[in-house]
Design a protein around this motif. Structure first.
Motif, short mmCIF file in Angstrom:
data_model
loop_
_atom_site.label_atom_id
_atom_site.label_comp_id
_atom_site.label_asym_id
_atom_site.label_seq_id
_atom_site.Cartn_x
_atom_site.Cartn_y
_atom_site.Cartn_z
N GLU A 196 0.83 -1.20 0.00
CA GLU A 196 0.00 0.00 0.00
C GLU A 196 0.87 1.26 0.00
O GLU A 196 1.92 1.29 0.64
N ILE A 198 1.25 5.44 0.65
CA ILE A 198 0.72 6.60 1.36
C ILE A 198 1.57 7.82 1.01
O ILE A 198 2.77 7.70 0.73
N SER A 211 -2.24 10.54 3.46
CA SER A 211 -3.26 10.44 2.42
C SER A 211 -4.44 9.58 2.82
O SER A 211 -5.51 9.68 2.22
N ASN A 212 -4.29 8.71 3.83
CA ASN A 212 -5.42 7.89 4.28
C ASN A 212 -6.33 8.64 5.26
O ASN A 212 -7.25 8.04 5.82
N GLN A 370 -2.69 13.40 -0.54
CA GLN A 370 -3.18 12.53 -1.58
C GLN A 370 -2.59 12.89 -2.94
O GLN A 370 -2.29 12.00 -3.75
N LYS A 391 -8.26 6.20 0.07
CA LYS A 391 -7.06 5.39 -0.09
C LYS A 391 -6.77 5.22 -1.57
O LYS A 391 -7.61 5.48 -2.43
#
Length: 404
Positions: A196, A198, A211-212, A370, A391
């Motif tokens: 994942e 970020i 960003s989450n 983001q 996300k």
């Protein structure tokens, strides 16, 4: 080659403390003498050939070469034979001081740092042993050349298979420390993009926005202790110059400065490990920290310590196998992460991002994080898809799935 630096607190005796203090003073004098020699050479060539300087300058012949490390090291070797003070200090330690001065001039030329300055009494706070003997660690003591065994608090074990290349003795307000540079004869591969992703946006109101959607508070260690620091510094000015009471007051100021630095560094380290637990790829802005420090909010920017945090985060990612990369910071706060159009936010007081084109609404700093994540994924060759909860998912670029 793979290097790591381990730091331990020393527990020297009174005689060893006296030796450390004497070595710092001798290294300070060598540093100032070498700097004066270089400065005189530069000043002798600062005025035009048909004009005289308004100040008195040394007249140095035109064919005299510029002082360099090699030249000054040769002069130091010759002078050390006639000086009993310098003979008490290890020769390689004095040479490392000259290398330190050479590095300062290289930074001035290549990185646009300021001209090196003279060090007043007490400003030289470390010296380096570039080489140590065989088996320098003996139990809970480290063997330093010409000094002998010095006890230290081994807060963590030294890994097996590591070679201790050098040791740096550092003086701080809380005591003496030794920084051991460990080296392994192996090549560690760089982490590859995986897992994942970020993005991180650093700021003042919130130290970091992810960003989450997570926001991390700004500890502001200097601001919280600024009033106490001002009081202690005011007490120093009221003491008589050269008195023991003034030295005690200055020691309190130094301990408070060290406390502020420790609070900041501890927060940065804990946050870096927390972020590494949540992602396999971390992207951050490539900031012009020097310009930010000179701006209107420079005091708050320096208090946050973004440069130290990004450096700790990069090292933490490398040790834990997390991919790290910096991206372009241009207009991250003025771009919508959902449709990638510019929203035109101008004032820092606008803390909510609301796109007039697609209607996407979120916190301003989270939106910037983001955008950083989107740019980072695109830079490593991933297509970007934004999920409903903010996300991101990345897909490697192929002919069927080009970049956004």
């Amino acid at each position: 080659m793979f290097n790591l630096t381990y730091e331990f607190k020393l527990k020297p005796t009174k005689n060893q403390v006296a030796v450390f203090e004497d070595w710092l003073e001798q290294n300070r004098r060598v540093y100032n003498y070498a700097l004066a020699e270089r400065k005189d050479w530069f000043k002798s060539r600062s005025c035009q050939i048909n004009a005289c300087s308004l100040r008195s300058e040394y007249i140095i012949p035109a064919d005299t070469p510029r002082p360099t490390y090699n030249q000054q090291a040769i002069q130091l070797t010759a002078y050390r034979k006639t000086s009993q003070n310098l003979q008490r200090v290890h020769s390689q330690v004095l040479q490392q001081t000259l290398k330190r001065l050479e590095k300062a001039f290289v930074s001035m030329w290549e990185q646009e740092h300021g001209f090196p300055r003279f060090k007043k009494l007490g400003r030289m706070r470390s010296f380096v042993f570039p080489q140590l003997g065989k088996d320098p660690i003996q139990g809970t003591a480290v063997k330093l050349p010409m000094i002998g065994l010095v006890r230290f608090n081994q807060s963590r074990p030294i890994p097996e298979g590591a070679t201790i290349k050098q040791a740096r003795v550092v003086k701080r307000a809380s005591g003496w420390y030794v920084m051991l540079t460990l080296e392994w004869d192996l090549d560690v591969p760089q982490p590859m993009p995986h897992g994942e992703a970020i993005g991180i946006d650093v700021g003042i109101s919130h130290f970091a926005a992810v960003s989450n959607g997570k926001l991390f508070p700004n500890p502001r260690p200097f601001k919280h202790l600024e009033r106490k620091l001002k009081l202690l510094q005011h007490r120093v000015t009221r003491k008589k110059l050269g008195s023991n009471n003034r030295k005690k007051a200055q020691a309190k100021v130094s301990r408070l400065h060290e406390r502020i630095a420790n609070i900041r560094k501890n927060y940065h380290s804990r946050l870096a490990h927390h972020l590494c637990d949540e992602a396999g790829m971390i992207f951050a802005e490539s900031l012009n920290l020097k310009a930010l420090a000179k701006g209107m909010l420079g005091k708050h920017c320096l208090d946050a310590g973004w440069g130290q945090f990004l450096q700790i985060l990069e090292q933490c990612c490398f040790k834990r196998g997390v991919f790290f990369r910096k991206t372009d910071a241009n207009k991250t706060s003025q771009t919508c992460p959902n449709c990638l159009t510019e929203t035109g936010k101008k004032l820092l007081s606008e803390r909510v991002h609301k796109c007039h084109h697609c209607g996407y609404t979120t916190d301003r700093d989270v939106a910037a994080a983001q955008v950083v994540c989107i740019r980072g994924l695109a830079a490593v060759g991933y297509t970007v898809k934004m999920l409903s909860e903010g996300k991101f998912t990345g897909i490697p670029v192929t002919e069927e799935s080009p970049l956004l």
